[in-house]
Motif scaffolding. Structure first.
Motif, PDB file in Angstrom:
ATOM      1  N   MET A   1       1.891 -22.226   5.339  1.00  0.00           N
ATOM      2  CA  MET A   1       1.546 -21.044   4.413  1.00  0.00           C
ATOM      3  C   MET A   1       2.795 -20.547   3.874  1.00  0.00           C
ATOM      4  O   MET A   1       3.327 -19.949   4.772  1.00  0.00           O
ATOM      5  N   ALA A   2       3.157 -20.564   2.658  1.00  0.00           N
ATOM      6  CA  ALA A   2       4.063 -19.737   2.167  1.00  0.00           C
ATOM      7  C   ALA A   2       3.604 -18.535   1.801  1.00  0.00           C
ATOM      8  O   ALA A   2       2.651 -18.009   1.508  1.00  0.00           O
ATOM      9  N   ILE A   3       4.916 -17.466   1.815  1.00  0.00           N
ATOM     10  CA  ILE A   3       4.661 -16.133   1.436  1.00  0.00           C
ATOM     11  C   ILE A   3       4.721 -16.149  -0.094  1.00  0.00           C
ATOM     12  O   ILE A   3       5.684 -16.391  -0.481  1.00  0.00           O
ATOM     13  N   ALA A   4       3.617 -15.683  -0.686  1.00  0.00           N
ATOM     14  CA  ALA A   4       3.777 -15.705  -2.312  1.00  0.00           C
ATOM     15  C   ALA A   4       4.677 -14.528  -2.935  1.00  0.00           C
ATOM     16  O   ALA A   4       5.463 -14.989  -3.662  1.00  0.00           O
ATOM     17  N   ASP A   5       4.778 -13.474  -2.506  1.00  0.00           N
ATOM     18  CA  ASP A   5       5.904 -12.613  -2.799  1.00  0.00           C
ATOM     19  C   ASP A   5       6.893 -11.985  -1.854  1.00  0.00           C
ATOM     20  O   ASP A   5       6.652 -10.866  -1.176  1.00  0.00           O
ATOM     21  N   PHE A   6       7.925 -12.919  -1.596  1.00  0.00           N
ATOM     22  CA  PHE A   6       8.483 -12.490  -0.575  1.00  0.00           C
ATOM     23  C   PHE A   6       9.740 -11.365  -1.079  1.00  0.00           C
ATOM     24  O   PHE A   6      10.655 -10.909  -0.158  1.00  0.00           O
ATOM     25  N   GLU A   8       9.028  -8.363  -1.637  1.00  0.00           N
ATOM     26  CA  GLU A   8       8.585  -7.263  -0.821  1.00  0.00           C
ATOM     27  C   GLU A   8       9.482  -7.239   0.463  1.00  0.00           C
ATOM     28  O   GLU A   8       9.863  -6.051   1.100  1.00  0.00           O
ATOM     29  N   TYR A   9       9.585  -8.318   1.038  1.00  0.00           N
ATOM     30  CA  TYR A   9      10.163  -8.410   2.369  1.00  0.00           C
ATOM     31  C   TYR A   9      11.697  -8.206   2.243  1.00  0.00           C
ATOM     32  O   TYR A   9      12.413  -7.652   2.988  1.00  0.00           O
ATOM     33  N   LEU A  10      12.160  -8.463   1.197  1.00  0.00           N
ATOM     34  CA  LEU A  10      13.795  -8.458   0.991  1.00  0.00           C
ATOM     35  C   LEU A  10      14.299  -6.939   0.782  1.00  0.00           C
ATOM     36  O   LEU A  10      15.458  -6.364   1.134  1.00  0.00           O
ATOM     37  N   LYS A  11      13.250  -5.946   0.583  1.00  0.00           N
ATOM     38  CA  LYS A  11      13.506  -4.730   0.542  1.00  0.00           C
ATOM     39  C   LYS A  11      13.725  -4.076   2.191  1.00  0.00           C
ATOM     40  O   LYS A  11      14.397  -3.106   2.259  1.00  0.00           O
ATOM     41  N   LEU A  12      13.310  -4.851   3.064  1.00  0.00           N
ATOM     42  CA  LEU A  12      13.617  -4.523   4.450  1.00  0.00           C
ATOM     43  C   LEU A  12      15.069  -4.850   4.706  1.00  0.00           C
ATOM     44  O   LEU A  12      15.491  -4.252   5.786  1.00  0.00           O
ATOM     45  N   ILE A  13      15.944  -5.366   3.958  1.00  0.00           N
ATOM     46  CA  ILE A  13      17.161  -5.738   4.519  1.00  0.00           C
ATOM     47  C   ILE A  13      17.889  -4.437   4.869  1.00  0.00           C
ATOM     48  O   ILE A  13      18.680  -4.483   5.950  1.00  0.00           O
ATOM     49  N   PRO A  14      17.862  -3.548   3.883  1.00  0.00           N
ATOM     50  CA  PRO A  14      18.782  -2.218   4.022  1.00  0.00           C
ATOM     51  C   PRO A  14      18.266  -1.350   5.446  1.00  0.00           C
ATOM     52  O   PRO A  14      19.257  -0.942   5.943  1.00  0.00           O
ATOM     53  N   ILE A  15      17.081  -1.495   5.491  1.00  0.00           N
ATOM     54  CA  ILE A  15      16.183  -0.882   6.758  1.00  0.00           C
ATOM     55  C   ILE A  15      16.982  -1.735   8.072  1.00  0.00           C
ATOM     56  O   ILE A  15      17.338  -1.018   8.879  1.00  0.00           O
ATOM     57  N   VAL A  16      16.729  -2.959   8.150  1.00  0.00           N
ATOM     58  CA  VAL A  16      17.336  -3.688   9.281  1.00  0.00           C
ATOM     59  C   VAL A  16      18.629  -3.436   9.408  1.00  0.00           C
ATOM     60  O   VAL A  16      19.369  -3.318  10.704  1.00  0.00           O
ATOM     61  N   ASN A  17      19.427  -3.298   8.405  1.00  0.00           N
ATOM     62  CA  ASN A  17      21.275  -3.205   8.530  1.00  0.00           C
ATOM     63  C   ASN A  17      21.319  -1.746   9.303  1.00  0.00           C
ATOM     64  O   ASN A  17      22.280  -1.713  10.011  1.00  0.00           O
ATOM     65  N   ARG A  18      20.358  -0.667   8.864  1.00  0.00           N
ATOM     66  CA  ARG A  18      20.581   0.575   9.427  1.00  0.00           C
ATOM     67  C   ARG A  18      20.017   0.634  10.866  1.00  0.00           C
ATOM     68  O   ARG A  18      20.387   1.797  11.442  1.00  0.00           O
ATOM     69  N   ALA A  19      19.338  -0.313  11.296  1.00  0.00           N
ATOM     70  CA  ALA A  19      18.672  -0.164  12.603  1.00  0.00           C
ATOM     71  C   ALA A  19      19.756  -0.261  13.865  1.00  0.00           C
ATOM     72  O   ALA A  19      20.802  -0.834  13.577  1.00  0.00           O
TER      73      ALA A  19
END
Length: 80
Positions: A1-6, A8-19
Motif C-alpha cells: 500500500m502506497a502512502i498517498a500524501d508523502f 507531510e512526511y517530508l516535513k519531518l526531515i528538519p526534525i530528524v536532522n536536529r535529533a
C-alpha cells in the motif's frame, strides 16, 4: 500500500536532522492515545520526568533518549 500524501512526511526531515542521533522512531498507540518518540534504539531510560502538558521526557544519564506524548490525538496542531 502506497502512502498517498508523502509530502507531510517530508516535513519531518528538519526534525530528524536536529535529533540527537539524527534518527527518530515514532510509534502511535491508538488505543492508549499515546505517541512514543525515541532517539535511540534500543533505549533504556535511567530517569524520566513528566512535564506540565503530559509529556514524559526519558533520559539515559544526562541525555534525552525520547519522550512519550499522552493524549496525543487531542492536542491541537501548532500553527506558525
Amino acid at each position: 500500500m502506497a502512502i498517498a500524501d508523502f509530502q507531510e512526511y517530508l516535513k519531518l526531515i528538519p526534525i530528524v536532522n536536529r535529533a540527537p542521533q539524527h534518527a527518530v522512531w515514532l510509534t502511535f498507540d491508538a488505543e492508549a492515545d499515546t505517541l512514543y518518540v525515541n532517539f535511540k534504539k534500543p533505549s533504556y531510560a535511567t530517569d524520566s520526568e513528566m512535564t506540565d502538558d503530559d509529556v514524559i521526557v526519558r533520559y539515559e544519564g544526562e541525555a534525552v533518549i525520547g519522550f512519550t506524548v499522552l493524549h496525543a490525538s487531542k492536542r491541537p496542531p501548532k500553527t506558525a
